[in-house]
Design an enzyme around this catalytic site. Structure first.
Site, PDB file in Angstrom:
ATOM      1  N   SER A 179      70.713 -29.221  48.709  1.00 26.09           N
ATOM      2  CA  SER A 179      70.082 -29.776  47.496  1.00 26.09           C
ATOM      3  C   SER A 179      70.905 -29.474  46.255  1.00 26.09           C
ATOM      4  O   SER A 179      71.011 -30.305  45.343  1.00 26.09           O
ATOM      5  CB  SER A 179      68.654 -29.242  47.348  1.00 26.09           C
ATOM      6  OG  SER A 179      68.634 -27.877  47.002  1.00 26.09           O
ATOM      7  N   ARG A 226      86.398 -13.828  62.205  1.00 26.23           N
ATOM      8  CA  ARG A 226      86.179 -14.397  60.875  1.00 26.23           C
ATOM      9  C   ARG A 226      87.459 -15.022  60.328  1.00 26.23           C
ATOM     10  O   ARG A 226      87.425 -16.099  59.730  1.00 26.23           O
ATOM     11  CB  ARG A 226      85.657 -13.297  59.936  1.00 26.23           C
ATOM     12  CG  ARG A 226      84.822 -13.789  58.771  1.00 26.23           C
ATOM     13  CD  ARG A 226      84.281 -12.629  57.941  1.00 26.23           C
ATOM     14  NE  ARG A 226      83.161 -11.940  58.566  1.00 26.23           N
ATOM     15  CZ  ARG A 226      81.885 -12.349  58.440  1.00 26.23           C
ATOM     16  NH1 ARG A 226      81.611 -13.453  57.743  1.00 26.23           N
ATOM     17  NH2 ARG A 226      80.909 -11.686  59.008  1.00 26.23           N
ATOM     18  N   MET A 251      76.200 -19.948  53.589  1.00 27.12           N
ATOM     19  CA  MET A 251      75.621 -18.695  54.039  1.00 27.12           C
ATOM     20  C   MET A 251      76.577 -17.818  54.844  1.00 27.12           C
ATOM     21  O   MET A 251      76.157 -16.944  55.589  1.00 27.12           O
ATOM     22  CB  MET A 251      74.362 -18.963  54.871  1.00 27.12           C
ATOM     23  CG  MET A 251      73.304 -19.760  54.134  1.00 27.12           C
ATOM     24  SD  MET A 251      72.825 -19.003  52.559  1.00 27.12           S
ATOM     25  CE  MET A 251      71.674 -17.782  53.144  1.00 27.12           C
ATOM     26  N   ARG A 252      77.878 -18.044  54.734  1.00 26.48           N
ATOM     27  CA  ARG A 252      78.829 -17.185  55.430  1.00 26.48           C
ATOM     28  C   ARG A 252      79.485 -16.229  54.441  1.00 26.48           C
ATOM     29  O   ARG A 252      79.878 -16.645  53.345  1.00 26.48           O
ATOM     30  CB  ARG A 252      79.922 -18.001  56.133  1.00 26.48           C
ATOM     31  CG  ARG A 252      79.399 -19.064  57.083  1.00 26.48           C
ATOM     32  CD  ARG A 252      78.538 -18.522  58.175  1.00 26.48           C
ATOM     33  NE  ARG A 252      79.265 -17.592  59.047  1.00 26.48           N
ATOM     34  CZ  ARG A 252      78.657 -16.818  59.957  1.00 26.48           C
ATOM     35  NH1 ARG A 252      77.343 -16.830  60.064  1.00 26.48           N
ATOM     36  NH2 ARG A 252      79.359 -16.024  60.724  1.00 26.48           N
ATOM     37  N   LEU A 275      82.570 -14.324  53.106  1.00 21.86           N
ATOM     38  CA  LEU A 275      83.998 -14.654  53.146  1.00 21.86           C
ATOM     39  C   LEU A 275      84.831 -13.378  53.019  1.00 21.86           C
ATOM     40  O   LEU A 275      84.484 -12.461  52.281  1.00 21.86           O
ATOM     41  CB  LEU A 275      84.326 -15.622  52.007  1.00 21.86           C
ATOM     42  CG  LEU A 275      83.611 -16.974  52.119  1.00 21.86           C
ATOM     43  CD1 LEU A 275      83.674 -17.728  50.799  1.00 21.86           C
ATOM     44  CD2 LEU A 275      84.213 -17.821  53.249  1.00 21.86           C
ATOM     45  N   HIS A 333      73.511 -17.920  43.266  1.00 19.98           N
ATOM     46  CA  HIS A 333      72.734 -16.910  43.979  1.00 19.98           C
ATOM     47  C   HIS A 333      71.310 -16.908  43.417  1.00 19.98           C
ATOM     48  O   HIS A 333      71.143 -16.899  42.191  1.00 19.98           O
ATOM     49  CB  HIS A 333      73.388 -15.531  43.798  1.00 19.98           C
ATOM     50  CG  HIS A 333      72.690 -14.427  44.509  1.00 19.98           C
ATOM     51  ND1 HIS A 333      72.775 -14.246  45.870  1.00 19.98           N
ATOM     52  CD2 HIS A 333      71.873 -13.453  44.037  1.00 19.98           C
ATOM     53  CE1 HIS A 333      72.034 -13.198  46.209  1.00 19.98           C
ATOM     54  NE2 HIS A 333      71.474 -12.707  45.118  1.00 19.98           N
ATOM     55  N   ASP A 388      78.360 -11.247  45.895  1.00 25.81           N
ATOM     56  CA  ASP A 388      77.434 -11.536  44.765  1.00 25.81           C
ATOM     57  C   ASP A 388      77.726 -10.642  43.557  1.00 25.81           C
ATOM     58  O   ASP A 388      76.803 -10.136  42.897  1.00 25.81           O
ATOM     59  CB  ASP A 388      75.980 -11.328  45.231  1.00 25.81           C
ATOM     60  CG  ASP A 388      75.621 -12.262  46.375  1.00 25.81           C
ATOM     61  OD1 ASP A 388      74.801 -11.848  47.223  1.00 25.81           O
ATOM     62  OD2 ASP A 388      76.175 -13.378  46.432  1.00 25.81           O
ATOM     63  N   GLU A 392      67.963 -23.772  39.711  1.00 22.33           N
ATOM     64  CA  GLU A 392      69.311 -23.849  40.289  1.00 22.33           C
ATOM     65  C   GLU A 392      69.889 -25.241  40.065  1.00 22.33           C
ATOM     66  O   GLU A 392      71.062 -25.383  39.714  1.00 22.33           O
ATOM     67  CB  GLU A 392      69.291 -23.557  41.791  1.00 22.33           C
ATOM     68  CG  GLU A 392      68.960 -22.138  42.137  1.00 22.33           C
ATOM     69  CD  GLU A 392      68.966 -21.916  43.638  1.00 22.33           C
ATOM     70  OE1 GLU A 392      69.856 -22.442  44.327  1.00 22.33           O
ATOM     71  OE2 GLU A 392      68.077 -21.188  44.115  1.00 22.33           O
TER      72      GLU A 392
END
Ligand code: GRF
Length: 197
Positions: free
Chosen positions: A14, A66, A91-92, A94, A110, A146, A175
């Protein structure tokens, strides 16, 4: 010079939809790619319907590797040569080497008022803490999760009968206002934070 924007998603996308919809007219940026770590991500179809090229690199075959996943991801991104990468419901986590490669050009949204509630389950944690307000933050991505410089925030009141779901829905509306506002400024080289009321 129009900035090229790649957007990474993991689900419905979204936020991606709002970002793509915002990059029109005299906006200084244009979407060039939408990618996901999940080939089934609903946002990929939405992006394609909006005419944006898409890709998916399924992270599951790489479980534990990874670096291998990120090498594939990087190859797709480098082919599009974006000026800016927007993580939007991606949602991974890094690795530092991936982040270092794109540092200064990669943003994330976030769903909390950072630096409060880094990580997951932000709304539940805000409710458990009895917070009277919550919100969302767009920040520069740095190796620490974050944790990068804040580019914008938007606040919402917490209602007494809120559940994590009702609070998440209220924050998501903000958001969708905040990320396009921050992206337009960032594409113009503005990094002083914007606070939406
Ligand atoms: C939402 O919970 C949002 O708060 C966070 O990622 C989740 C999915 O967002 N940024 P989207 O609908 O995929 O953009």
């Amino acid at each position: 010079m129009t900035k090229k924007v790649a957007i990474l998603i993991s689900g419905g996308g979204s936020n991606m939809v709002k970002l793509v919809e915002s990059m029109v007219g005299d906006h200084p940026a244009r979407p060039v790619l939408v990618g996901s770590n999940d080939p089934q991500a609903g946002g990929l179809k939405k992006a394609a319907e909006m005419g944006v090229p898409t890709f998916a690199v399924d992270h599951r075959p790489f479980k534990g590797d990874r670096e291998g996943f990120e090498a594939e991801l990087n190859a797709k991104l480098e082919a599009a040569d974006p000026d800016i990468i927007c993580l939007a419901g991606f949602m991974r986590v890094l690795t530092e080497s991936f982040v270092r490669k794109w540092e200064g050009r990669m943003l994330n949204i976030h769903p909390s008022l950072l630096p409060k509630y880094k990580g997951l389950h932000t709304h539940q944690r805000a409710l458990e803490a009895g917070d009277k307000e919550a919100g969302c933050t767009v920040h520069m991505v740095t190796p620490a999760l974050d944790d990068g410089p804040i580019l914008g925030q938007a606040r919402v009141p917490v209602q007494p009968d809120d559940t994590p779901e009702t609070l998440a829905a209220r924050v998501l509306v903000q958001e969708h206002r905040l990320y396009p506002a921050v992206l337009e400024r960032f594409a113009q080289g503005k990094t002083d934070p914007v606070y939406l009321d």
